[in-house]
Design a protein around this motif. Structure first.
Motif, PDB file in Angstrom:
ATOM      1  N   LEU A 255      -1.442 -10.638  -3.338  1.00 21.80           N
ATOM      2  CA  LEU A 255      -0.602 -11.486  -2.578  1.00 21.80           C
ATOM      3  C   LEU A 255      -0.096 -10.660  -0.980  1.00 21.80           C
ATOM      4  CD1 LEU A 255       1.833 -12.902  -5.182  1.00 21.80           C
ATOM      5  CD2 LEU A 255      -0.200 -13.850  -4.314  1.00 21.80           C
ATOM      6  N   ARG A 256      -0.271  -9.312  -1.349  1.00 19.53           N
ATOM      7  CA  ARG A 256      -0.190  -8.535  -0.012  1.00 19.53           C
ATOM      8  C   ARG A 256      -1.369  -7.593   0.140  1.00 19.53           C
ATOM      9  NH1 ARG A 256       4.666  -6.964  -1.354  1.00 19.53           N
ATOM     10  NH2 ARG A 256       3.954  -5.045  -2.370  1.00 19.53           N
ATOM     11  N   ARG A 257      -1.950  -7.483   1.380  1.00 23.08           N
ATOM     12  CA  ARG A 257      -3.223  -6.857   1.332  1.00 23.08           C
ATOM     13  C   ARG A 257      -2.917  -5.206   1.203  1.00 23.08           C
ATOM     14  NH1 ARG A 257      -6.911  -4.060   5.186  1.00 23.08           N
ATOM     15  NH2 ARG A 257      -5.487  -4.528   6.982  1.00 23.08           N
ATOM     16  N   PRO A 258      -3.538  -4.564   0.216  1.00 20.24           N
ATOM     17  CA  PRO A 258      -3.320  -3.300   0.081  1.00 20.24           C
ATOM     18  C   PRO A 258      -3.900  -2.280   0.976  1.00 20.24           C
ATOM     19  CG  PRO A 258      -4.528  -4.212  -1.898  1.00 20.24           C
ATOM     20  CD  PRO A 258      -4.472  -5.161  -0.676  1.00 20.24           C
ATOM     21  N   GLU A 259      -3.466  -1.117   1.457  1.00 22.87           N
ATOM     22  CA  GLU A 259      -4.046  -0.356   2.628  1.00 22.87           C
ATOM     23  C   GLU A 259      -5.618  -0.012   2.279  1.00 22.87           C
ATOM     24  OE1 GLU A 259      -2.860   3.934   4.868  1.00 22.87           O
ATOM     25  OE2 GLU A 259      -1.972   3.214   2.925  1.00 22.87           O
ATOM     26  N   ARG A 260      -6.309  -0.294   3.625  1.00 19.68           N
ATOM     27  CA  ARG A 260      -7.592   0.113   3.574  1.00 19.68           C
ATOM     28  C   ARG A 260      -8.554  -0.859   2.794  1.00 19.68           C
ATOM     29  NH1 ARG A 260      -9.342   6.118   2.628  1.00 19.68           N
ATOM     30  NH2 ARG A 260     -11.102   5.150   3.557  1.00 19.68           N
ATOM     31  N   LEU A 261      -8.088  -2.054   2.303  1.00 25.04           N
ATOM     32  CA  LEU A 261      -8.904  -2.718   1.475  1.00 25.04           C
ATOM     33  C   LEU A 261      -9.196  -4.179   2.595  1.00 25.04           C
ATOM     34  CD1 LEU A 261     -10.273  -3.452  -0.880  1.00 25.04           C
ATOM     35  CD2 LEU A 261      -8.501  -4.665  -1.737  1.00 25.04           C
ATOM     36  N   PRO A 262     -10.522  -4.223   2.896  1.00 23.56           N
ATOM     37  CA  PRO A 262     -10.665  -5.280   3.564  1.00 23.56           C
ATOM     38  C   PRO A 262     -10.725  -6.708   3.117  1.00 23.56           C
ATOM     39  CG  PRO A 262     -12.740  -4.225   3.185  1.00 23.56           C
ATOM     40  CD  PRO A 262     -11.410  -3.366   2.516  1.00 23.56           C
TER      41      PRO A 262
END
Length: 284
Positions: A255-262
């Protein structure tokens, strides 16, 4: 009892993303369209109604055989990081598991990659590729193929709760309950009495929300429940057949974009479709 499916929706996309303020995004499946997408009520009453209806229904004829057999189709995001870029692969698999009570058995896995599906990245393409592929097969002697819950699986909700939390620790919150149920169905033929216990276990788990009526990725109609965790960063969803109580699908999303994951959120990063379950005399 057996379930079967005629189609499996999945695809393979590989994206290489250099570190950038405007990254290219990997394609992920659209989230399931659920009845309650916003303020969802607690799932307790709906789960207890389903458990009661299932308990009152005539017991189906039980399949017999030494081996518990389960087949699933699954899709998951696989990623690696190298020299300032992120490689993201959406990888589908079809996995068949035969497991005896003594922990012996066989697992046959069809691993599909980009070249298998680039001409037909759709449901028929996946099934055709899986049917025409030679699976990777591993055989196991007694005690080598562990179950999530040892046979016989408890039909009492209290005993089942203890067994499931031994697999997924209770300290991690309600997501452990949902994930443990998803894992149980991956390795074990789940009879009607155990299905009732599963539903009652989830009904008394704080944090399980009702998402309501849903159609899964095999066009099967079911009842969805979910748990949000990691401070609202992730959601785990279970979809149950409202007639049989069987688990049809499990999905996990960001639900929230993880760091470095496009990926664009909400992003489904894994799902499991439960295709078949019964008991079999052998591993063929």
């Amino acid at each position: 009892m057996a379930t079967s499916a005629a189609a499996l929706v999945a695809g393979v996309v590989v994206v290489q993303v250099a570190d950038s303020s405007t990254p290219a995004y990997a394609a992920t499946p659209e989230p399931l369209q659920v009845q309650y997408s916003g303020d969802a009520p607690m799932a307790r009453d709906a789960l207890l109604r389903l458990a009661a209806a299932l308990e009152a229904a005539p017991a189906p004829a039980q399949s017999v055989g030494r081996f518990s057999f389960v087949r699933v189709g699954q899709w998951s995001l696989d990623m690696s990081f190298s020299k300032g870029s992120t490689d993201v692969a959406m990888v589908p698999q079809v996995i068949s598991t035969w497991r005896a009570a003594d922990g012996s058995g066989k697992v046959a896995t069809v691993n599909l990659d980009r070249s298998d599906l680039e001409q037909r990245p759709d449901a028929e393409g996946l099934l055709a590729a899986a049917a025409g592929s030679v699976p990777d097969v591993n055989t196991y002697g007694p005690g080598e193929l562990a179950a999530v819950v040892a046979d016989p699986v408890p039909t009492d909700a209290n005993a089942l709760e203890q067994a499931l939390y031994a697999h997924q620790p209770r300290v991690n919150g309600a997501k452990s309950a949902v994930r443990a149920v998803a894992d149980l169905y991956r390795t074990t033929e789940v009879d009607q009495n155990v299905r009732v216990a599963v539903l009652r276990f989830l009904a008394r788990t704080d944090g399980v929300l009702l998402r309501g009526a849903v159609t899964d990725r095999l066009s099967r109609h079911g009842l969805a429940v979910s748990v949000d965790s990691d401070n609202g960063g992730t959601r785990d969803i279970l979809v149950f057949d409202q007639r049989t109580g069987l688990l049809l699908a499990y999905e996990s999303m960001f639900l929230r974009r993880p760091e470095r994951l496009p990926v664009r959120v909400p992003a489904v990063h894994a799902y499991v479709l439960y295709l078949d379950q019964d008991r079999r005399a052998d591993t063929t």
